[in-house]
Design a protein around this motif. Structure first.
Motif, PDB file in Angstrom:
ATOM      1  N   ALA A   1      37.347  53.403  46.355  1.00 19.95           N
ATOM      2  CA  ALA A   1      37.971  52.958  47.612  1.00 19.95           C
ATOM      3  C   ALA A   1      37.624  51.498  47.901  1.00 19.95           C
ATOM      4  O   ALA A   1      36.457  51.125  47.934  1.00 19.95           O
ATOM      5  CB  ALA A   1      37.508  53.849  48.763  1.00 19.95           C
ATOM      6  N   GLY A   2      38.641  50.671  48.063  1.00 18.85           N
ATOM      7  CA  GLY A   2      38.474  49.269  48.434  1.00 18.85           C
ATOM      8  C   GLY A   2      38.047  48.334  47.318  1.00 18.85           C
ATOM      9  O   GLY A   2      38.079  47.112  47.480  1.00 18.85           O
ATOM     10  N   GLN A   3      37.641  48.859  46.183  1.00 17.31           N
ATOM     11  CA  GLN A   3      37.138  48.022  45.090  1.00 17.31           C
ATOM     12  C   GLN A   3      38.225  47.110  44.513  1.00 17.31           C
ATOM     13  O   GLN A   3      38.003  45.906  44.343  1.00 17.31           O
ATOM     14  CB  GLN A   3      36.553  48.914  43.995  1.00 17.31           C
ATOM     15  N   LEU A   4      39.389  47.651  44.223  1.00 12.79           N
ATOM     16  CA  LEU A   4      40.471  46.833  43.677  1.00 12.79           C
ATOM     17  C   LEU A   4      40.941  45.812  44.708  1.00 12.79           C
ATOM     18  O   LEU A   4      41.181  44.649  44.373  1.00 12.79           O
ATOM     19  CB  LEU A   4      41.637  47.703  43.214  1.00 12.79           C
ATOM     20  N   GLU A   5      41.046  46.221  45.962  1.00  9.39           N
ATOM     21  CA  GLU A   5      41.470  45.298  47.015  1.00  9.39           C
ATOM     22  C   GLU A   5      40.510  44.117  47.120  1.00  9.39           C
ATOM     23  O   GLU A   5      40.941  42.973  47.311  1.00  9.39           O
ATOM     24  CB  GLU A   5      41.560  46.040  48.361  1.00  9.39           C
ATOM     25  N   ASN A   6      39.215  44.388  46.957  1.00  8.64           N
ATOM     26  CA  ASN A   6      38.217  43.312  46.975  1.00  8.64           C
ATOM     27  C   ASN A   6      38.414  42.363  45.792  1.00  8.64           C
ATOM     28  O   ASN A   6      38.338  41.144  45.946  1.00  8.64           O
ATOM     29  CB  ASN A   6      36.805  43.900  46.973  1.00  8.64           C
ATOM     30  N   GLU A   7      38.679  42.910  44.617  1.00  8.48           N
ATOM     31  CA  GLU A   7      38.925  42.073  43.443  1.00  8.48           C
ATOM     32  C   GLU A   7      40.174  41.215  43.638  1.00  8.48           C
ATOM     33  O   GLU A   7      40.205  40.052  43.224  1.00  8.48           O
ATOM     34  CB  GLU A   7      39.056  42.942  42.190  1.00  8.48           C
ATOM     35  N   LEU A   8      41.198  41.780  44.274  1.00  6.02           N
ATOM     36  CA  LEU A   8      42.417  41.017  44.545  1.00  6.02           C
ATOM     37  C   LEU A   8      42.150  39.882  45.529  1.00  6.02           C
ATOM     38  O   LEU A   8      42.673  38.774  45.369  1.00  6.02           O
ATOM     39  CB  LEU A   8      43.515  41.939  45.071  1.00  6.02           C
ATOM     40  N   LYS A   9      41.320  40.128  46.525  1.00  6.43           N
ATOM     41  CA  LYS A   9      40.964  39.080  47.495  1.00  6.43           C
ATOM     42  C   LYS A   9      40.241  37.926  46.813  1.00  6.43           C
ATOM     43  O   LYS A   9      40.325  36.785  47.248  1.00  6.43           O
ATOM     44  CB  LYS A   9      40.071  39.651  48.597  1.00  6.43           C
ATOM     45  N   HIS A  10      39.510  38.240  45.740  1.00  3.51           N
ATOM     46  CA  HIS A  10      38.767  37.222  45.001  1.00  3.51           C
ATOM     47  C   HIS A  10      39.561  36.673  43.819  1.00  3.51           C
ATOM     48  O   HIS A  10      38.994  36.063  42.907  1.00  3.51           O
ATOM     49  CB  HIS A  10      37.415  37.776  44.555  1.00  3.51           C
ATOM     50  N   ASN A  11      40.861  36.898  43.832  1.00  3.82           N
ATOM     51  CA  ASN A  11      41.776  36.347  42.817  1.00  3.82           C
ATOM     52  C   ASN A  11      41.416  36.708  41.385  1.00  3.82           C
ATOM     53  O   ASN A  11      41.554  35.891  40.472  1.00  3.82           O
ATOM     54  CB  ASN A  11      41.896  34.825  42.974  1.00  3.82           C
ATOM     55  N   ALA A  12      40.966  37.945  41.175  1.00  6.00           N
ATOM     56  CA  ALA A  12      40.648  38.390  39.824  1.00  6.00           C
ATOM     57  C   ALA A  12      41.899  38.803  39.047  1.00  6.00           C
ATOM     58  O   ALA A  12      41.884  38.796  37.817  1.00  6.00           O
ATOM     59  CB  ALA A  12      39.658  39.562  39.874  1.00  6.00           C
ATOM     60  N   TRP A  13      42.970  39.168  39.778  1.00  2.67           N
ATOM     61  CA  TRP A  13      44.166  39.721  39.142  1.00  2.67           C
ATOM     62  C   TRP A  13      45.436  39.075  39.662  1.00  2.67           C
ATOM     63  O   TRP A  13      45.526  38.733  40.832  1.00  2.67           O
ATOM     64  CB  TRP A  13      44.265  41.228  39.434  1.00  2.67           C
ATOM     65  N   LEU A  14      46.421  38.972  38.789  1.00  2.00           N
ATOM     66  CA  LEU A  14      47.788  38.660  39.172  1.00  2.00           C
ATOM     67  C   LEU A  14      48.565  39.971  39.159  1.00  2.00           C
ATOM     68  O   LEU A  14      48.264  40.869  38.362  1.00  2.00           O
ATOM     69  CB  LEU A  14      48.433  37.696  38.170  1.00  2.00           C
TER      70      LEU A  14
END
Length: 187
Positions: A134-147
């Motif tokens: 929960a929330g882990q991917l959203e955090n990675e997206l906020k830190h620009n880890a993924w397109l």
């Protein structure tokens, strides 16, 4: 979930910082408030072919698919197989619609079909998957880890694994040189 990434491609930014996902392209299979799961589609397992997996399961392999690569789908559940395939095959409730024309089946049914006449037109077998809490991917997206990229059957199903990362980035209209920290990127 309104902002679900299910059916999208996640493309690792050059400076993702996790070697397990460097240059990874992941087809997201599920994404909700509690978890996210996807399959890495551009990492063939070294020296493992579809015929070897099928032989291990006691299934025959058609010659035309025998040398197909088996993908390293991610660090979670490495002993479990996930078959991404075209929508011309279904195993009832065991098959999940991922995106238009793209399905996922993680049961023996699809492997048995691949060994016979009812094989899906397009398919790829991956062992393992990528998972987030929960929330882990959203955090990675906020830190620009993924397109985030719309799915493309050619990228998902073709055998040009080395080029998938670059092709997915170019699908967004970017040139690799436009990405910060892309000096390690593949051209």
């Amino acid at each position: 979930m309104a902002n679900s990434l299910a059916g999208k491609l996640l493309v690792a930014m050059p400076a993702i910082g996790d070697p397990r996902f460097a240059h990874a392209v992941i087809l997201m299979c599920s994404h909700d408030e509690e978890h996210a799961m996807g399959v890495v589609i551009n990492r063939p397992k070294e020296e493992l072919t579809l015929s070897e997996v099928m032989e291990h399961l006691g299934l025959p392999t058609k010659n035309e698919i025998a040398l197909n690569a088996v993908l390293d789908g991610g660090p979670v559940a490495q002993d479990r197989g996930y078959v991404l395939h075209s929508d011309d095959f279904t195993a009832g409730e065991a098959t999940q619609e991922i995106a238009p024309g793209i399905r996922l089946t993680a049961t023996r049914d699809v492997l048995e079909a691949m060994s016979g006449k009812n094989a899906p037109h397009d398919f790829v077998l991956a062992l393992g998957c990528a998972g987030w809490g929960a929330g882990q991917l959203e955090n990675e997206l906020k830190h620009n880890a993924w397109l985030i990229v719309d799915p493309d059957k050619a990228i998902i199903f073709d055998e040009e694994h080395e080029a998938k990362w670059t092709r997915a980035i170019r699908a967004l209209g970017f040139d690799l040189s436009q990405l910060i920290g892309s000096e390690g990127g593949r051209a």
